[in-house]
Enzyme design. Structure first.
Site, short mmCIF file in Angstrom:
data_model
loop_
_atom_site.label_atom_id
_atom_site.label_comp_id
_atom_site.label_asym_id
_atom_site.label_seq_id
_atom_site.Cartn_x
_atom_site.Cartn_y
_atom_site.Cartn_z
N TYR A 91 -18.33 -17.59 -3.71
CA TYR A 91 -17.30 -18.02 -4.66
C TYR A 91 -17.71 -17.64 -6.08
CZ TYR A 91 -13.14 -20.39 -3.12
OH TYR A 91 -11.89 -20.63 -2.66
N GLU A 103 -15.31 -17.97 -9.19
CA GLU A 103 -14.19 -18.15 -10.13
C GLU A 103 -14.63 -17.84 -11.55
OE1 GLU A 103 -12.55 -22.06 -9.59
OE2 GLU A 103 -11.54 -21.49 -7.73
N ASP A 147 4.13 0.20 -12.82
CA ASP A 147 3.60 -0.20 -11.52
C ASP A 147 3.34 1.09 -10.73
OD1 ASP A 147 3.10 -1.00 -8.94
OD2 ASP A 147 4.72 -2.50 -8.87
N THR A 170 -1.75 -1.31 -6.68
CA THR A 170 -2.53 -1.67 -5.50
C THR A 170 -3.69 -0.68 -5.43
OG1 THR A 170 -1.19 -0.19 -4.12
CG2 THR A 170 -0.52 -2.51 -4.19
N LYS A 216 -3.19 2.32 -1.40
CA LYS A 216 -2.20 3.34 -1.01
C LYS A 216 -2.81 4.72 -1.26
CE LYS A 216 1.38 -0.12 -1.56
NZ LYS A 216 2.59 -0.60 -2.29
N ARG A 247 -7.50 -3.17 0.72
CA ARG A 247 -6.29 -3.87 0.28
C ARG A 247 -6.65 -4.75 -0.90
NH1 ARG A 247 -2.92 -2.62 4.16
NH2 ARG A 247 -1.20 -3.40 2.93
#
Ligand SMILES: *Cc1c(COP(=O)(O)O)cnc(C)c1O
Length: 422
Positions: A56, A58, A202, A228, A231, A237
């Site tokens: 973790y 954050e 985008d 992203t 692609k 991903r």
């Protein structure tokens, strides 16, 4: 066999392991032409499957809410620095879980509920998160949309300007999911400036082409760039938001604590690897080959009587209207899948059919280029597609089965990362 191998998984959960092996084999045997998909390298697969998933973290490097970040901080910093170098941007945030949350973070950074946002309409090739009605972005904000020209199938910047001047959006999105043509970033920037809007490019679909120099970059024109990573960029991903220094703080605060909790560190590592790969001469060759393959395939499809949206392509993507072939997109896509050719049914601009049963198919050349196919193979791909579409009309399963065998025979000569035949 899956690469890297999965013996512990096979021992612990044979049922799941078998399904994963099946998917690896499927990806090997099929001609994968879903425009948003690719094959990541074994190095990216390895990075994505590490103990980083246990951690973790954050916050951001140097400002975390949990201890033990001695290795996570440099990993995330590496990914950020590589993103800044590859795309030549002031600022990069590599934490968004995927493209849709990345776009939502942009809303949070620049808009309040009810504010006006402008994007390309979904049926014209825009993305759900650019303010389409069923998306949170269309429900909680006031979306206005631009189309493509009915005659040319291309964006008409005069129409975009007219709508922008009338509706005064705070944010304008350019880019989309089914756009076969180059995005005119300077043209959009001029309109955004005229109306005082934040311009968001985008580049989810074309990020790899931009990184490889095969599509103009929005840097210097767009205030914010979302993408992203999985692609054409060929990473795991995930997603990134890049921006000018001016908007860095607003973007970071919107991603965390505005929208997300802990970043997916195994994905961050995979992104870092993909960005290192994207800075190589090999990647530049790949990006240009993706476009060369798409152009060659478009030409071969046109020769066989396929009707292409906008008449062709400038990038990796082709949108075909099958009306002239006498078959709808969905039965054609399903038949093509049985023939070993994987793509998706898609609306075409001004489609007269329903979104779940539209007139077109969408395809892309990123994955088959990664595999090593070149222009010389595209006439054969077009011929298979033509035969499969004809077979779909006649319910001719024998032809589909024959094609799937021929596809497999060709692809056997082109190994993929992620799988070796047993
Ligand atoms: C794919 C895509 C997205 C969303 O990405 P997900 O990771 O599927 O959420 C956003 N915008 C555009 C233009 C896309 O093509």
């Amino acid at each position: 066999m899956h690469v890297p191998p999965i013996p512990s998984l096979t021992a612990t959960d044979p049922q799941l392991a078998e399904l994963i092996e099946g998917e690896a084999r499927r990806q090997h045997d099929k001609l994968r032409m879903i425009a948003s998909e690719n094959y990541v390298s074994t190095a990216v697969l390895e990075a994505s499957g590490t103990v980083l998933t246990n951690k973790y973290s954050e916050g951001y490097a140097g400002k975390r809410y949990y201890e033990g970040q001695q290795f996570i901080d440099p990993i995330e910093t590496l990914a950020v620095e590589r993103a800044r170098e590859v795309f030549r941007v002031d600022h990069a945030n590599v934490q968004p879980y995927s493209g849709s949350p990345a776009n939502l973070a942009v809303y949070l950074a620049f808009l309040s509920p009810g504010d006006t946002v402008m994007g390309m309409a979904l049926p014209m090739g825009g993305h759900l998160t650019h303010g389409w009605s069923v998306s949170a972005t269309g429900k909680w904000f006031n979306p206005v949309r631009y189309n493509v020209s009915k005659e040319t199938g291309r964006i008409d910047l005069d129409e975009v300007r007219e709508i922008a001047l009338r509706e005064r959006p705070k944010v304008i999105f350019c880019g989309g999911t089914a756009v076969p043509r180059t995005i005119d970033f300077p043209g959009f920037a001029q309109i955004a400036e005229e109306v005082g809007a934040v311009l968001v490019a985008d580049i989810a679909h074309i990020a790899g082409l931009i990184a490889g120099g095969a599509h103009p970059s929005p840097v210097g024109y767009a205030d914010v760039i979302t993408t992203t990573t999985h692609k054409t960029l060929r990473g795991p991903r995930g997603a990134m938001i890049m921006s000018t220094a001016q908007h860095a703080n607003a973007i970071d605060k919107a991603v965390f604590p505005g929208l997300q909790g802990g970043p997916h560190n195994h994905t961050t590592a995979g992104i870092a690897v993909a960005l290192k790969e994207a800075s190589t001469a090999d990647f530049r060759r790949y990006a240009h080959q993706v476009v060369a393959n798409a152009k060659a395939l478009a030409a071969a499809l046109l020769e066989r009587g396929f009707e292409l949206s906008s008449g062709g392509t400038d990038n990796h993507l082709i949108l075909a209207d099958l009306t002239s072939k006498g078959v709808a997109g969905k039965p054609a896509a399903q038949a093509l899948d049985r023939a070993g050719i994987e793509l998706n049914y898609n609306t075409v601009p001004y489609d007269t059919r329903k979104p779940f049963d539209p007139s077109g198919i969408r395809l892309g050349t990123a994955a088959l280029t990664t595999r090593g196919l070149t222009e010389e193979h595209m006439p054969q791909v077009a011929a298979w597609m033509d035969d499969a579409v004809t077979a779909a009309i006649k319910d001719d399963e024998a032809t589909l089965t024959r094609i799937s065998g021929e596809v497999r025979d060709l692809l056997d000569a082109f190994p993929v990362p992620g799988y070796t035949p047993a």
